[in-house]
Design an enzyme around this catalytic site. Sequence first.
Site, PDB file in Angstrom:
ATOM      1  N   SER A 144      37.983  28.981  11.527  1.00 30.12           N
ATOM      2  CA  SER A 144      38.236  27.549  11.350  1.00 30.12           C
ATOM      3  C   SER A 144      39.436  27.367  10.430  1.00 30.12           C
ATOM      4  O   SER A 144      39.753  28.257   9.638  1.00 30.12           O
ATOM      5  CB  SER A 144      37.003  26.899  10.724  1.00 30.12           C
ATOM      6  N   TYR A 157      30.823  25.958   3.529  1.00 30.33           N
ATOM      7  CA  TYR A 157      31.200  26.316   4.900  1.00 30.33           C
ATOM      8  C   TYR A 157      32.543  27.047   4.895  1.00 30.33           C
ATOM      9  O   TYR A 157      32.703  28.111   5.504  1.00 30.33           O
ATOM     10  CB  TYR A 157      31.281  25.047   5.743  1.00 30.33           C
TER      11      TYR A 157
HETATM   12  N1  LIG Z   1      33.444  21.566  15.710  1.00 32.55           N
HETATM   13  C1  LIG Z   1      34.412  21.816  14.846  1.00 32.55           C
HETATM   14  O1  LIG Z   1      35.074  20.909  14.327  1.00 32.55           O
HETATM   15  C2  LIG Z   1      34.784  23.226  14.547  1.00 32.55           C
HETATM   16  C3  LIG Z   1      35.996  23.471  13.926  1.00 32.55           C
HETATM   17  C4  LIG Z   1      36.381  24.770  13.618  1.00 32.55           C
HETATM   18  C5  LIG Z   1      35.525  25.809  13.919  1.00 32.55           C
HETATM   19  N2  LIG Z   1      34.338  25.569  14.537  1.00 32.55           N
HETATM   20  C6  LIG Z   1      33.456  26.699  14.809  1.00 32.55           C
HETATM   21  O2  LIG Z   1      33.308  26.861  16.203  1.00 32.55           O
HETATM   22  C7  LIG Z   1      32.033  27.414  16.490  1.00 32.55           C
HETATM   23  C8  LIG Z   1      31.343  26.591  17.558  1.00 32.55           C
HETATM   24  O3  LIG Z   1      31.205  25.254  17.098  1.00 32.55           O
HETATM   25  P1  LIG Z   1      30.912  24.018  18.018  1.00 32.55           P
HETATM   26  O4  LIG Z   1      31.862  22.975  17.630  1.00 32.55           O
HETATM   27  O5  LIG Z   1      30.840  24.425  19.425  1.00 32.55           O
HETATM   28  O6  LIG Z   1      29.504  23.567  17.466  1.00 32.55           O
HETATM   29  P2  LIG Z   1      28.073  23.531  18.124  1.00 32.55           P
HETATM   30  O7  LIG Z   1      28.118  22.978  19.471  1.00 32.55           O
HETATM   31  O8  LIG Z   1      27.230  22.864  17.097  1.00 32.55           O
HETATM   32  O9  LIG Z   1      27.664  25.068  18.205  1.00 32.55           O
HETATM   33  C9  LIG Z   1      27.175  25.815  17.139  1.00 32.55           C
HETATM   34  C10 LIG Z   1      26.410  26.977  17.719  1.00 32.55           C
HETATM   35  O10 LIG Z   1      25.937  27.831  16.689  1.00 32.55           O
HETATM   36  C11 LIG Z   1      24.634  28.219  17.002  1.00 32.55           C
HETATM   37  N3  LIG Z   1      23.867  28.650  15.862  1.00 32.55           N
HETATM   38  C12 LIG Z   1      23.738  28.036  14.680  1.00 32.55           C
HETATM   39  N4  LIG Z   1      22.929  28.772  13.889  1.00 32.55           N
HETATM   40  C13 LIG Z   1      22.571  29.857  14.598  1.00 32.55           C
HETATM   41  C14 LIG Z   1      21.763  30.983  14.324  1.00 32.55           C
HETATM   42  N5  LIG Z   1      21.151  31.160  13.148  1.00 32.55           N
HETATM   43  N6  LIG Z   1      21.621  31.926  15.274  1.00 32.55           N
HETATM   44  C15 LIG Z   1      22.217  31.778  16.464  1.00 32.55           C
HETATM   45  N7  LIG Z   1      22.990  30.739  16.772  1.00 32.55           N
HETATM   46  C16 LIG Z   1      23.163  29.781  15.845  1.00 32.55           C
HETATM   47  C17 LIG Z   1      24.042  26.988  17.637  1.00 32.55           C
HETATM   48  O11 LIG Z   1      22.894  27.355  18.359  1.00 32.55           O
HETATM   49  P3  LIG Z   1      21.566  26.427  18.422  1.00 32.55           P
HETATM   50  O12 LIG Z   1      21.646  25.688  19.715  1.00 32.55           O
HETATM   51  O13 LIG Z   1      20.462  27.406  18.412  1.00 32.55           O
HETATM   52  O14 LIG Z   1      21.592  25.554  17.222  1.00 32.55           O
HETATM   53  C18 LIG Z   1      25.207  26.572  18.524  1.00 32.55           C
HETATM   54  O15 LIG Z   1      25.196  27.332  19.702  1.00 32.55           O
HETATM   55  C19 LIG Z   1      31.297  27.459  15.159  1.00 32.55           C
HETATM   56  O16 LIG Z   1      31.417  28.760  14.611  1.00 32.55           O
HETATM   57  C20 LIG Z   1      32.066  26.509  14.291  1.00 32.55           C
HETATM   58  O17 LIG Z   1      31.965  26.836  12.933  1.00 32.55           O
HETATM   59  C21 LIG Z   1      33.969  24.285  14.864  1.00 32.55           C
END
Ligand SMILES: NC(=O)c1ccc[n+]([C@@H]2O[C@H](COP(=O)([O-])OP(=O)(O)OC[C@H]3O[C@@H](n4cnc5c(N)ncnc54)[C@H](OP(=O)(O)O)[C@@H]3O)[C@@H](O)[C@H]2O)c1
Lengths: 251, 489
Positions: A144, A157
């Site tokens: 990120s 975070y």
């Molecule tokens: N959205 C943003 O603005 C942003 C920006 C930069 C980076 N990112 C990164 O991109 C990645 C994906 O984010 P996203 O935006 O697609 O968010 P998202 O849709 O909320 O996805 C997060 C994922 O993490 C999984 N997860 C959380 N805790 C877990 C655990 N203990 N074991 C296994 N899985 C777990 C969730 O699974 P469950 O369904 O089981 O909860 C979900 O599949 C993340 O690493 C996030 O930090 C996001």
Amino acid sequence: MKDAFGAPQSLLVLGGTSDIAQATAHRLVARRTRTVWLAGRPSPALEKSAESLRQQGADTRTVAFDALDPEAHETALGKVFAEGDIDMVLLAFGTLGDQARDEADPLAAARVAQTNYTGAVSAGLICARALQTQGHGSLVVLSSVAAERARRSNFIYGSSKAGLDAFTQGLGDALHGTGVHVMVVRPGFVRSKMTAGLQEAPLATTPEAVAAAIETGLRRRAETVWVPGRLRLVMSALRHVPRPVFRRLPL
Amino acid sequence: MSAGVSGAAVSPGPAASGPAAHAGDHAAAHGSDPASGYASDYAPVSGWGRTAPTAALVVRPRSREEAVASLGACAGRGGIARGLGRAYGDAAQNAGGAVLDMTGLDRVHTIDADTGTVVCDAGVSLHRLMQVLLPLGWFVPVTPGTRHVTVGGAIGADIHGKNHHVSGSFSRHVRSLDLLTADGSVRTVRPGSRLFDATAGGMGLTGIILKATFRCLPVATSFMSVDTERATDLDDLMARLTATDDRYRYSVAWIDLLARGAATGRAVLTRGDHAPLEALSGLPARARRDPLAFRPRQLPAAPAFVPEGLLSRTTVGLFNEFWYRKAPRLRRGELQRLTSFFHPLDGVPHWNRVYGRGGFLQYQFVVGYGQEEVLRAIVHRIAGHRCPSFLAVLKRFGEADPGWLSFPLPGWTLALDVPAGLPGLAALLDSLDEEVAAAGGRVYLAKDSRLRPELLTAMYPRLPAFRALRAELDPEGLFRSDLSRRLGL
Ligand SMILES: NC(=O)c1ccc[n+]([C@@H]2O[C@H](COP(=O)([O-])OP(=O)(O)OC[C@H]3O[C@@H](n4cnc5c(N)ncnc54)[C@H](OP(=O)(O)O)[C@@H]3O)[C@@H](O)[C@H]2O)c1
Ligand SMILES: Cc1cc2nc3c(=O)[nH]c(=O)nc-3n(C[C@H](O)[C@H](O)[C@H](O)COP(=O)(O)OP(=O)(O)OC[C@H]3O[C@@H](n4cnc5c(N)ncnc54)[C@H](O)[C@@H]3O)c2cc1C
């Protein structure tokens, strides 16, 4: 095998319900991906994600995986690699936590770190070893912009992502010359489940845009990808802002 | 990540000393034991296009015995033979397994100066053969656009040259070959057998070719007598090729795929034959004294690092324009050195680097006679996409060759180099594949790095026989490559 454009035929997603991962998987299935593994905490949402990829024609299976349970990683992921080569691993799990609450609840804060960092260290090392044995494959890690410099507003975070980011870079160097490609992806604010209800940051983007950037990064065998690309410049400037000023920036 | 090594760069390592006593031993294969008798290394390997490097244990047998022993290194993730790595894609790579660099088997055993029959090891290059054959008045039966390919690679891909319409593919000139198969035995394979037809064009997947016997072509000089003419557009080009190709042993057209509108498909035809002695009368005395001399000219190598985007539409467009204008409208009987006629690119070592680290690919397909509309449509689509391709080649093939996976079929073949980073390229080529397959055509596996596997059986109808033979001969799948994994060969 990946083709000349870096398009994988088989994909393993860690964090199968992630919006960014879903967008990426759909994009890759539209190209060459025919086999998809979605690893994640068992839930109807995980099954739904798998179903939507099946609809698109990909042979999709789910596997139980919890970042907070590293003891089980070897077995869960070993099973996937035992079934055949994986051309690309997308490490997408992560949790944003709630900075204000977590500051007051060290256990909750530690869970953020354990999910985003130590969970990824364990899963990342297992996947890296399997890819190295194959002699090919890409490990794509969703870091990120928050990893670039810890901010007052979300340093729990941010620090976990900083650890993940540094780990991934080192791993990429370790795997140099082994046929394995490691790519760090640094998105800015992405409109997804994770950020639902939060105030948008400048240069906000979409899961589809991240997916497109990942596809291009695969083709170029890039080591670092910023989404949107302009963030690279913004962050290289921000990195040098003196602490007293940075502290007061509304970030 | 480094873009990988080409076969030529794999270090030869310590010289072979005696038979490879424990070459079957995996540790020895890792190079930890230099006394093992063959050099080896674990290294990233890629094809000429440098697009998808993967790592493999590179083993370099120096003798037949070492080759047999090196099958031991193929346990696990299999092995594949590699020649000089001139296949553009992933045919001579094998991620996580073994890659048997065959260039250590480099003996020319016999040359029958009367019949032009050559017996040599599979690792001998066509370059080397030209050096030894030309002074004796013989030339290789078929040469591709580079002479830095091995005999094993020539048979494995069943290569074609500018003389395909007259002479067929390389394997048509092969009288026999020695093939090391998965059971560790060495079989003598002759044309007319199933194993021969599976091996010719079989991309190394039936086994390791150790030695081959083939017939060469008699020549009086090392010069070519060449007719050059310009064609103003694609129809003009096809008409000229159709009308007079049969008068020439060698024929090819260089086509400008950046030209658009009325000039779409404009081209320069260069056709000719080996020059007879009399033709040298106009040359300086030195050249006449040694009419069979083989003196390839070498320019400095391309630099190791080239920024991506050097080859843009503008630079390539300028190049194409210049090269079209400089060609004569019509010129007959020009004497050219053999190397400038056949291998103009070999003058610049590592020219594949000019595409930068993103690499490039070559798209080559063939569609049968009667499918001219498809060819036209494809040329227009490529021109419309503005591919910065400065090396497109159009040629007419003769009869199909017996190899089950041999590429040529009677029809038109078009080959173009394109940087892999060109926007929209993946989708464009996918849709051209559909048109090619629907027209009963195919793409060339030695050039491929991106075909959609689902189209393979349509393009290669004898694939089921190939698979059946492999299942019979190599049930464990000892011979495997990135190509075979990617396409499910
Ligand atoms: N959205 C943003 O603005 C942003 C920006 C930069 C980076 N990112 C990164 O991109 C990645 C994906 O984010 P996203 O935006 O697609 O968010 P998202 O849709 O909320 O996805 C997060 C994922 O993490 C999984 N997860 C959380 N805790 C877990 C655990 N203990 N074991 C296994 N899985 C777990 C969730 O699974 P469950 O369904 O089981 O909860 C979900 O599949 C993340 O690493 C996030 O930090 C996001
Ligand atoms: C500039 C250029 C121009 C070219 N022009 C032409 C052309 O005009 N016509 C044409 O047909 N091709 C052409 N090619 C492609 C080239 O001729 C083929 O790819 C050829 O197979 C390369 O030979 P190699 O020794 O480099 O083999 P590699 O590229 O190392 O291997 C190619 C295939 O042959 C197999 N193989 C190699 N050695 C053996 C062996 N000992 N036993 C069994 N299998 C083996 C490999 O497993 C692999 O599947 C061109 C390539 C370049 C770079």
